[in-house]
Design a protein around this motif. Structure first.
Motif, PDB file in Angstrom:
ATOM      1  N   SER A  58       0.820  -1.221   0.000  1.00  9.91           N
ATOM      2  CA  SER A  58       0.000   0.000   0.000  1.00  9.91           C
ATOM      3  C   SER A  58       0.851   1.267   0.000  1.00  9.91           C
ATOM      4  O   SER A  58       0.514   2.252  -0.649  1.00  9.91           O
ATOM      5  N   GLU A  59       1.988   1.238   0.708  1.00 12.54           N
ATOM      6  CA  GLU A  59       2.826   2.438   0.790  1.00 12.54           C
ATOM      7  C   GLU A  59       3.552   2.746  -0.520  1.00 12.54           C
ATOM      8  O   GLU A  59       4.018   3.862  -0.740  1.00 12.54           O
ATOM      9  N   LEU A  64       4.083   4.293  -7.420  1.00 13.21           N
ATOM     10  CA  LEU A  64       3.932   3.443  -8.598  1.00 13.21           C
ATOM     11  C   LEU A  64       2.991   4.090  -9.605  1.00 13.21           C
ATOM     12  O   LEU A  64       3.266   4.117 -10.820  1.00 13.21           O
ATOM     13  N   ARG A  65       1.885   4.636  -9.113  1.00 10.79           N
ATOM     14  CA  ARG A  65       0.905   5.328  -9.962  1.00 10.79           C
ATOM     15  C   ARG A  65       1.574   6.452 -10.752  1.00 10.79           C
ATOM     16  O   ARG A  65       1.423   6.546 -11.976  1.00 10.79           O
ATOM     17  N   LEU A  66       2.327   7.293 -10.060  1.00  5.80           N
ATOM     18  CA  LEU A  66       2.977   8.429 -10.709  1.00  5.80           C
ATOM     19  C   LEU A  66       4.106   7.984 -11.636  1.00  5.80           C
ATOM     20  O   LEU A  66       4.325   8.572 -12.690  1.00  5.80           O
ATOM     21  N   SER A  67       4.808   6.939 -11.250  1.00  2.74           N
ATOM     22  CA  SER A  67       5.903   6.445 -12.083  1.00  2.74           C
ATOM     23  C   SER A  67       5.394   5.945 -13.430  1.00  2.74           C
ATOM     24  O   SER A  67       5.992   6.220 -14.477  1.00  2.74           O
ATOM     25  N   LEU A  68       4.287   5.233 -13.418  1.00  4.38           N
ATOM     26  CA  LEU A  68       3.705   4.731 -14.675  1.00  4.38           C
ATOM     27  C   LEU A  68       3.247   5.887 -15.560  1.00  4.38           C
ATOM     28  O   LEU A  68       3.439   5.864 -16.779  1.00  4.38           O
ATOM     29  N   LEU A  69       2.668   6.913 -14.941  1.00  5.02           N
ATOM     30  CA  LEU A  69       2.229   8.070 -15.720  1.00  5.02           C
ATOM     31  C   LEU A  69       3.418   8.858 -16.261  1.00  5.02           C
ATOM     32  O   LEU A  69       3.369   9.361 -17.382  1.00  5.02           O
ATOM     33  N   ARG A  70       4.486   8.946 -15.482  1.00  3.05           N
ATOM     34  CA  ARG A  70       5.687   9.615 -15.993  1.00  3.05           C
ATOM     35  C   ARG A  70       6.235   8.890 -17.214  1.00  3.05           C
ATOM     36  O   ARG A  70       6.726   9.510 -18.158  1.00  3.05           O
ATOM     37  N   LYS A  71       6.148   7.578 -17.191  1.00  2.85           N
ATOM     38  CA  LYS A  71       6.703   6.783 -18.289  1.00  2.85           C
ATOM     39  C   LYS A  71       5.822   6.812 -19.530  1.00  2.85           C
ATOM     40  O   LYS A  71       6.317   6.939 -20.654  1.00  2.85           O
ATOM     41  N   VAL A 192      -3.386  -3.401  -4.520  1.00  4.43           N
ATOM     42  CA  VAL A 192      -2.614  -3.567  -3.286  1.00  4.43           C
ATOM     43  C   VAL A 192      -2.680  -5.028  -2.870  1.00  4.43           C
ATOM     44  O   VAL A 192      -3.742  -5.662  -2.947  1.00  4.43           O
ATOM     45  N   ASN A 193      -1.555  -5.545  -2.466  1.00  5.70           N
ATOM     46  CA  ASN A 193      -1.490  -6.943  -2.032  1.00  5.70           C
ATOM     47  C   ASN A 193      -2.105  -7.085  -0.641  1.00  5.70           C
ATOM     48  O   ASN A 193      -1.496  -6.717   0.360  1.00  5.70           O
ATOM     49  N   SER A 194      -3.326  -7.585  -0.593  1.00  3.47           N
ATOM     50  CA  SER A 194      -4.019  -7.742   0.687  1.00  3.47           C
ATOM     51  C   SER A 194      -4.683  -9.110   0.754  1.00  3.47           C
ATOM     52  O   SER A 194      -4.908  -9.767  -0.271  1.00  3.47           O
ATOM     53  N   ARG A 195      -5.007  -9.540   1.954  1.00  5.14           N
ATOM     54  CA  ARG A 195      -5.616 -10.855   2.146  1.00  5.14           C
ATOM     55  C   ARG A 195      -6.977 -10.938   1.450  1.00  5.14           C
ATOM     56  O   ARG A 195      -7.315 -11.947   0.842  1.00  5.14           O
ATOM     57  N   ASP A 196      -7.754  -9.858   1.510  1.00  3.97           N
ATOM     58  CA  ASP A 196      -9.102  -9.861   0.938  1.00  3.97           C
ATOM     59  C   ASP A 196      -9.101  -9.964  -0.592  1.00  3.97           C
ATOM     60  O   ASP A 196     -10.097 -10.378  -1.177  1.00  3.97           O
ATOM     61  N   SER A 197      -8.005  -9.551  -1.212  1.00  2.42           N
ATOM     62  CA  SER A 197      -7.987  -9.517  -2.681  1.00  2.42           C
ATOM     63  C   SER A 197      -7.250 -10.688  -3.319  1.00  2.42           C
ATOM     64  O   SER A 197      -7.113 -10.741  -4.540  1.00  2.42           O
ATOM     65  N   GLN A 198      -6.764 -11.630  -2.519  1.00  3.83           N
ATOM     66  CA  GLN A 198      -5.927 -12.709  -3.046  1.00  3.83           C
ATOM     67  C   GLN A 198      -6.601 -13.509  -4.158  1.00  3.83           C
ATOM     68  O   GLN A 198      -6.002 -13.754  -5.211  1.00  3.83           O
ATOM     69  N   ASN A 199      -7.833 -13.920  -3.942  1.00  2.00           N
ATOM     70  CA  ASN A 199      -8.531 -14.734  -4.955  1.00  2.00           C
ATOM     71  C   ASN A 199      -8.763 -13.956  -6.235  1.00  2.00           C
ATOM     72  O   ASN A 199      -8.572 -14.480  -7.345  1.00  2.00           O
TER      73      ASN A 199
END
Length: 214
Positions: A58-59, A64-71, A192-199
């Motif tokens: 999450s941090e 990451l969002r801004l880096s992709l847009l810069r690229k 974001v890598n979280s337990r709720d989103s694994q599946n």
């Protein structure tokens, strides 16, 4: 040790000290530069028109969002669409300006649920559970991309799970990949890598060409 041997040893020491390891280099770089280098390294060699799922802590997600847009939003032409589900369009626009990212290279769809009026740069959607309307807006905005190397970024998938069940989100993402991947767009999903989103992430990873973890 002779003077000649001592000089040689000293030169070898200085040479070794001047060649920094990747770990040592990363320690002194700013968070912005670090994530830019990580993005370059992990997508280096990928051809345009790919689909990738970026999963991060999450941090790391804001950088990451801004880096992709810069690229990807580099040139003074309309190149892509950014769907912001977790951050308001107003806040995203502020971040783009602060980071000198070209606003004329990206169209923003605000799917965060903020109650704001749409502008020429940001389309606001007030119902985060209405993925059908969101799909229609994505289709409308991507139709404006006439040049090569167009992109679509959807940030972030975790937010959709707050208002929709797994199956609904999976169907939505599968439709995105099928429809817009066939147009030759580079499609990037952020999560974001979280337990709720694994599946969900495991399933969506199967839809994508690449799975990149930060």
């Amino acid at each position: 040790m002779s003077k000649e041997e001592n000089n040689k040893a000293e030169k070898n020491y200085l040479r070794e000290e001047s060649i920094w390891s990747e770990e040592k280099l990363m320690e002194v770089l700013s968070p912005k530069t670090k994530i830019d280098l990580e993005v370059e390294k992990k997508i280096l060699g990928l051809e345009g028109g790919f689909t990738v799922l970026f999963v991060s802590k999450s941090e790391k997600l804001p950088q990451l969002r801004l880096s992709l847009l810069r690229k990807f939003a580099k040139k003074n032409v309309f190149k892509g669409v950014f769907v912001s589900a977790g951050l308001s369009g107003k806040k995203l626009m502020k971040q783009l300006l602060e980071n000198k990212i070209r606003l004329d290279a990206v169209s923003i769809i605000d799917a965060s649920g903020t109650e704001e009026a749409s502008t020429d740069k940001v389309t606001f959607l007030d119902d985060q559970s209405d993925l059908t309307t969101l799909y229609g807006e994505i289709e409308k905005e991507t139709d404006k991309i006439k040049n090569q190397n167009g992109f679509l970024i959807i940030d972030s998938l975790n937010t959709f799970l707050v208002y929709n069940d797994n199956k609904t989100v999976e169907k939505f993402i599968h439709s995105i990949v099928s429809k817009f991947g066939s147009k030759g767009l580079t499609i990037m999903f952020l999560a974001v890598n979280s337990r709720d989103s694994q599946n969900l992430l495991k399933t969506i990873g199967n839809f994508c060409d690449y799975f990149v973890k930060f």
